[in-house]
Design a protein around this motif. Structure first.
Motif, mmCIF file in Angstrom:
data_model
loop_
_atom_site.group_PDB
_atom_site.id
_atom_site.type_symbol
_atom_site.label_atom_id
_atom_site.label_comp_id
_atom_site.label_asym_id
_atom_site.label_seq_id
_atom_site.Cartn_x
_atom_site.Cartn_y
_atom_site.Cartn_z
ATOM 1 N N LYS A 108 61.908 52.844 18.946
ATOM 2 C CA LYS A 108 60.986 53.517 18.027
ATOM 3 C C LYS A 108 60.451 54.766 18.707
ATOM 4 O O LYS A 108 59.918 54.701 19.805
ATOM 5 N N PHE A 109 60.621 55.905 18.049
ATOM 6 C CA PHE A 109 60.217 57.192 18.626
ATOM 7 C C PHE A 109 59.003 57.734 17.907
ATOM 8 O O PHE A 109 58.968 57.778 16.680
ATOM 9 N N GLY A 110 57.999 58.154 18.680
ATOM 10 C CA GLY A 110 56.840 58.802 18.092
ATOM 11 C C GLY A 110 55.548 58.079 18.398
ATOM 12 O O GLY A 110 55.539 56.980 18.948
ATOM 13 N N PRO A 111 54.429 58.696 18.015
ATOM 14 C CA PRO A 111 53.110 58.169 18.381
ATOM 15 C C PRO A 111 52.615 57.038 17.489
ATOM 16 O O PRO A 111 51.637 56.384 17.799
ATOM 17 N N VAL A 112 53.268 56.804 16.356
ATOM 18 C CA VAL A 112 52.792 55.805 15.401
ATOM 19 C C VAL A 112 53.166 54.413 15.897
ATOM 20 O O VAL A 112 54.322 54.147 16.220
ATOM 21 N N ASP A 113 52.188 53.517 15.932
ATOM 22 C CA ASP A 113 52.415 52.166 16.442
ATOM 23 C C ASP A 113 52.872 51.240 15.313
ATOM 24 O O ASP A 113 52.223 50.252 14.988
ATOM 25 N N SER A 114 53.997 51.594 14.695
ATOM 26 C CA SER A 114 54.521 50.845 13.553
ATOM 27 C C SER A 114 55.981 51.246 13.366
ATOM 28 O O SER A 114 56.376 52.349 13.750
ATOM 29 N N SER A 145 58.994 60.250 22.087
ATOM 30 C CA SER A 145 59.602 61.177 21.135
ATOM 31 C C SER A 145 61.117 61.123 21.263
ATOM 32 O O SER A 145 61.651 60.819 22.327
ATOM 33 N N HIS A 146 61.810 61.419 20.142
ATOM 34 C CA HIS A 146 63.267 61.557 20.226
ATOM 35 C C HIS A 146 63.649 63.008 20.514
ATOM 36 O O HIS A 146 64.808 63.291 20.810
ATOM 37 N N LEU A 147 62.675 63.903 20.459
ATOM 38 C CA LEU A 147 62.962 65.324 20.699
ATOM 39 C C LEU A 147 63.261 65.542 22.177
ATOM 40 O O LEU A 147 62.499 65.120 23.043
ATOM 41 N N ASN A 148 64.393 66.170 22.452
ATOM 42 C CA ASN A 148 64.830 66.462 23.826
ATOM 43 C C ASN A 148 64.940 65.199 24.682
ATOM 44 O O ASN A 148 64.746 65.248 25.900
ATOM 45 N N ILE A 149 65.238 64.075 24.060
ATOM 46 C CA ILE A 149 65.365 62.843 24.835
ATOM 47 C C ILE A 149 66.554 62.948 25.785
ATOM 48 O O ILE A 149 67.582 63.551 25.450
ATOM 49 N N ASP A 167 69.235 65.782 18.374
ATOM 50 C CA ASP A 167 68.801 64.709 19.269
ATOM 51 C C ASP A 167 69.220 63.337 18.733
ATOM 52 O O ASP A 167 69.623 62.463 19.501
ATOM 53 N N MET A 168 69.134 63.147 17.414
ATOM 54 C CA MET A 168 69.571 61.870 16.850
ATOM 55 C C MET A 168 71.077 61.698 17.023
ATOM 56 O O MET A 168 71.557 60.602 17.337
ATOM 57 N N ALA A 169 71.821 62.776 16.860
ATOM 58 C CA ALA A 169 73.280 62.696 17.060
ATOM 59 C C ALA A 169 73.604 62.307 18.493
ATOM 60 O O ALA A 169 74.500 61.493 18.736
ATOM 61 N N SER A 170 72.869 62.863 19.459
ATOM 62 C CA SER A 170 73.088 62.488 20.865
ATOM 63 C C SER A 170 72.863 60.996 21.070
ATOM 64 O O SER A 170 73.654 60.310 21.719
#
Length: 203
Positions: A153-159, A178-182, A26-29
């Motif tokens: 910024k990907f994910g639930p963390v607000d930082s 999320s960056h998963l399956n973006i 996913d990051m490569a995409s």
């Protein structure tokens, strides 16, 4: 064509993963999409330094995705993998990628401060010489890179969890779940949001 259709495009985009399980595919995409729309500099960051420790695996995945996503056009899009020891060679290609970890943030600022103090102690500088440009030049982690215009910024963390704390004072930050399956649609929607926003540069 999508890049040309936007009112403005970031010159440097940061891709910050706050999730525990980073996905190389996913990051490569995301990196390949950045290249395809015409973004010149891309930084990849996760707070555990997993991508940086396994940068050859990430680069292999990026090359594979280039061929899969761009088809016969893939050779038009070149990416330079800018390791710290090759930072001076990164300016003559279409897209330049840096993979960063927390050591490139606060630790780099501490190292730059030490270097400046040594220059003062050796009387090569005076303490009044210290300004934004001097500190920028002493920082090694972003040598040759402009400050990021946009961070996804990907994910639930607000930082941003330590991503280049010195360089993002004027950066637009867009959070995605999320960056998963973006999807490319999610990525392009974030670029569209950035192109439409009014940046006041702290005013």
């Amino acid at each position: 064509a999508d890049g040309r259709a936007l009112q403005k495009l970031p010159v440097h985009m940061g891709l910050v993963v706050t999730e525990e399980e980073p996905s190389y595919a996913d990051m490569a995409s995301l990196v390949v999409w950045c290249m395809a729309v015409g973004i010149s500099y891309v930084s990849v960051y996760d707070h555990n330094g997993i991508f940086k420790r396994n940068n050859s695996r990430l680069m292999d995945e990026i090359l594979k995705q280039q061929q899969e996503l761009l088809g016969v056009d893939y050779s038009k899009y070149t990416v330079e993998f800018a390791n710290q020891d090759k930072a001076n060679q990164v300016l003559n290609c279409q897209s330049t990628l840096k993979v960063l970890s927390p050591e490139d943030g606060k630790a780099d600022i501490v190292k730059a401060a030490r270097n400046f103090c040594q220059l003062v102690a050796q009387q090569q500088r005076t303490y009044t010489d210290l300004d934004v440009n001097v500190l920028d030049n002493l920082l090694s982690s972003t040598n040759g890179f402009p400050d990021p215009d946009l961070v996804l910024k990907f994910g639930p963390v607000d930082s941003t969890l330590g991503f280049l704390p010195w360089h993002i004072r004027l950066t637009e930050i867009i959070s995605l779940p999320s960056h998963l399956n973006i999807s490319y649609e999610d990525f392009f929607s974030a670029l569209h949001h950035y192109a439409a926003c009014e940046q006041r540069w702290g005013k």
